[in-house]
Design an enzyme around this catalytic site. Structure first.
Site, PDB file in Angstrom:
ATOM      1  N   GLU A  55       0.856  -1.175   0.000  1.00 28.85           N
ATOM      2  CA  GLU A  55       0.000   0.000   0.000  1.00 28.85           C
ATOM      3  C   GLU A  55       0.905   1.241   0.000  1.00 28.85           C
ATOM      4  O   GLU A  55       1.822   1.320   0.816  1.00 28.85           O
ATOM      5  CB  GLU A  55      -0.885   0.024   1.240  1.00 28.85           C
ATOM      6  CG  GLU A  55      -1.829  -1.155   1.362  1.00 28.85           C
ATOM      7  CD  GLU A  55      -2.530  -1.163   2.710  1.00 28.85           C
ATOM      8  OE1 GLU A  55      -3.382  -0.291   2.937  1.00 28.85           O
ATOM      9  OE2 GLU A  55      -2.205  -2.037   3.530  1.00 28.85           O
ATOM     10  N   ARG A  99       4.861 -13.415   9.178  1.00 25.47           N
ATOM     11  CA  ARG A  99       5.518 -12.126   8.999  1.00 25.47           C
ATOM     12  C   ARG A  99       6.754 -12.044   9.891  1.00 25.47           C
ATOM     13  O   ARG A  99       6.902 -12.807  10.845  1.00 25.47           O
ATOM     14  CB  ARG A  99       4.547 -10.991   9.326  1.00 25.47           C
ATOM     15  CG  ARG A  99       4.217 -10.856  10.791  1.00 25.47           C
ATOM     16  CD  ARG A  99       3.045  -9.906  11.013  1.00 25.47           C
ATOM     17  NE  ARG A  99       3.262  -8.634  10.332  1.00 25.47           N
ATOM     18  CZ  ARG A  99       2.284  -7.792  10.047  1.00 25.47           C
ATOM     19  NH1 ARG A  99       1.035  -8.067  10.362  1.00 25.47           N
ATOM     20  NH2 ARG A  99       2.556  -6.638   9.454  1.00 25.47           N
ATOM     21  N   LYS A 143       3.023   0.039  11.243  1.00 26.82           N
ATOM     22  CA  LYS A 143       3.099   1.340  10.563  1.00 26.82           C
ATOM     23  C   LYS A 143       2.593   2.455  11.468  1.00 26.82           C
ATOM     24  O   LYS A 143       3.120   3.562  11.469  1.00 26.82           O
ATOM     25  CB  LYS A 143       2.267   1.306   9.275  1.00 26.82           C
ATOM     26  CG  LYS A 143       2.978   0.744   8.073  1.00 26.82           C
ATOM     27  CD  LYS A 143       2.110   0.925   6.833  1.00 26.82           C
ATOM     28  CE  LYS A 143       2.757   0.269   5.625  1.00 26.82           C
ATOM     29  NZ  LYS A 143       1.875   0.381   4.436  1.00 26.82           N
TER      30      LYS A 143
END
Length: 558
Positions: A37, A261, A271
């Site tokens: 993104e 992850r 983030k």
């Protein structure tokens, strides 16, 4: 030995899947994608995904697309797009194509119309709060509402009006008609489109409805003929919906696979948390060398090779785990030990006057790289009567095993001569400010005929030729292993000593020509790189990593 180990390295579960798919003839070649993104800077966790997607395709002769999931214009910026492209290329990968979910907005819209026509999607006027309450719980089924029974023609008109901008943000959404009683909450009539009257960084004001990730993701994969869509574990519960959309639309059957992850000690990967660190000025920027962002690691002095090696070493797992950041630092040391140019820099200068050395400059030859390495070459450094050594390399009353300089003792100056300390000069407060020494003319490195065996070798710089530089010594940003899991605010665990600045150190003159791309080992001190804030008048160097893992050693002390 390394080649044998490489051959014996077992396949990870994704490699096993790919090999079986190719062997069975399911695919002739593979195509993966990395779908970030564009709403922030990539971090070391994304680097794992980049290396996995590109590396898997490269291993089996396939290709990888870089596709931006730009479906939320309120949070997206061209700055992020540019930085992501730079990060991917810096890591050593060239995408087959650079694409955007926004490339497919018209196609995705038509897919949605097709589902409406199949009575598999409907326009819902409920508020976000009402939709949430109707969803039920993991143990209780959701509740349908009156909008679910709208006719195909009514839904087509309303959806077209949504696109035309007739309604306000949040006034209507398009939902998939799946199963409100499904045990998988993701399948309870998920939202496919919402109204967002925000200009898009690529399409401008052409659209005021945007697809949700779960709708855009799988269909974009299918449009591109992605064979292996690799996601992190949080998307496991999304896979049935991914498959449902593809099945109902009867389009290319991309397949989603999930891996764990990357979680790294002494940092955070969220983030949201990283944004807090930047906005609240705990760090200077997204590319602050203490940040786990790829741009931060690059600025600190990490190399693409060290990060690729790190991601290869940690492998691909199906369960979440916490990787020790020491492994990442080890991979950097391993790479820089072979490739970093050696330089001499004195951090805490103590003046040395060699009383019997002529008042001249003599050039000494020293090696640029470690002996026996792939890289070779020498350089000349100026030697003179007045030098700087490190304060810590002299002790007036040394213990028995102190092999550096002391009154009456001898040491070798790197690639130069053996010297002996004859006199210690102090200021009015008793601080040592100068050493008077003598050298042995017959002891020059490379032609030494003195016959003396010296146990200590010191780095040094000539006072007359030294250039002043600034050093930024970086440590880990947090003082606990897993700050996100500690009680209270994660920012309470920030390491107050994560940055030490040495305003004036003295470097050999060749560092005046340093470049941002080069990496250096400052002898006996650590690995460094030139910072982007440097100027000709004030060179600034960042410590990438120390020569040894002093952090682990210090923190094991009782």
């Amino acid at each position: 030995m390394a080649e044998i180990q490489a051959e014996e390295k077992s396949l990870n579960f994704l490699e096993e899947i790919v090999e079986e798919d190719l062997k069975s003839g399911k695919y002739k070649t593979i195509l993966t994608r990395f779908p970030p993104e564009p709403n922030g800077h990539l971090h070391i966790g994304h680097a794992k995904s980049i290396c996995l997607n590109f590396g898997l395709a490269m291993k089996y002769g396939g290709k990888t697309n870089l596709r931006f999931d730009d479906t939320n214009p309120a949070k997206e910026e061209t700055e992020y797009v540019d930085s992501i492209i730079e990060d991917v290329k810096w890591l050593g990968y060239i995408p087959e194509k650079i694409l955007y979910a926004s490339d497919y907005f018209e196609t995705l819209y038509q897919f949605a119309v097709k589902l409406i026509e199949k009575e598999l999607a409907y326009v819902d006027d409920s508020s976000s709060e009402e939709i949430a309450s109707q969803k039920g719980t993991p143990t209780e089924p959701g509740a349908t509402n009156k909008y679910r029974t709208r006719t195909v023609s009514e839904n087509l008109v309303l959806f077209n009006e949504m696109r035309a901008g007739k309604y306000k943000d949040g006034e209507k959404v398009l939902r998939a008609k799946v199963d409100m009683a499904s045990p998988n909450m993701q399948m309870r009539d998920p939202i496919m489109y919402r109204i967002k009257k925000v200009p898009h960084h690529r399409t401008g004001e052409n659209w005021c409805i945007y697809p949700m990730y779960d709708f855009a993701h799988g269909q974009s994969d299918s449009i591109e003929n992605i064979t292996h869509s690799i996601c992190t574990l949080e998307f496991v519960t999304h896979r049935p919906l991914y498959d449902w959309f593809i099945e109902k639309l009867v389009i290319f059957p991309s397949r989603q696979y999930e891996f764990a992850r990357l979680n790294l000690t002494f940092t955070v990967m969220s983030k949201r948390k990283l944004l807090q660190l930047v906005e609240e000025k705990y760090v200077h920027s997204w590319d602050d060398p203490r940040m786990p962002t790829i741009s931060g690691l690059r600025r600190r002095g990490y190399t693409p090779e060290s990060i690729r090696n790190f991601t290869d070493r940690i492998g691909v797992q199906k369960r979440d785990n916490l990787i020790d950041v020491s492994l990442l630092e080890f991979c950097l040391r391993e790479d820089l030990n072979k490739t970093a140019m050696r330089k001499m820099v004195v951090f805490d200068p103590l003046k040395v006057v060699i009383t019997n050395f002529p008042d001249k400059i003599e050039m000494m030859t020293t090696e640029n790289y470690p002996e026996g390495g792939e890289k070779t070459g020498n350089r000349e450094v100026p030697f003179s009567r007045e030098l700087y050594i490190e304060h810590e390399d002299f002790m007036e009353n040394p213990p028995k095993k102190f092999f550096r300089l002391a009154p009456g003792k001898i040491v070798r100056l790197k690639s130069a001569y053996i010297i002996q300390c004859d006199e210690v000069i102090k200021d009015n407060e008793g601080k040592i400010v100068e050493l008077r020494c003598s050298y042995l003319p017959e002891s020059k490195s490379g032609t030494d005929v003195s016959g003396l065996k010296v146990q200590g070798t010191l780095h040094w710089v000539s006072q007359a030729s030294a250039i002043p530089i600034e050093l930024r010594l970086y440590e880990r940003l947090f003082k606990v292993e897993n700050p996100a899991m500690e009680e209270g605010d994660f920012k309470d665990y920030i390491n107050p000593d994560s940055l030490e600045v040495i305003s004036v150190a003295y470097a050999e003159p060749s560092l005046a020509n340093a470049t941002v791309e080069d990496r250096y080992q400052f002898l006996r001190k650590g690995y460094f790189c030139l910072d982007k804030e440097s100027s000709q008048q004030k060179p600034v160097f960042n410590r990438a990593v120390s020569l040894k893992d002093t952090w682990a050693r210090e923190n094991k002390k009782p």
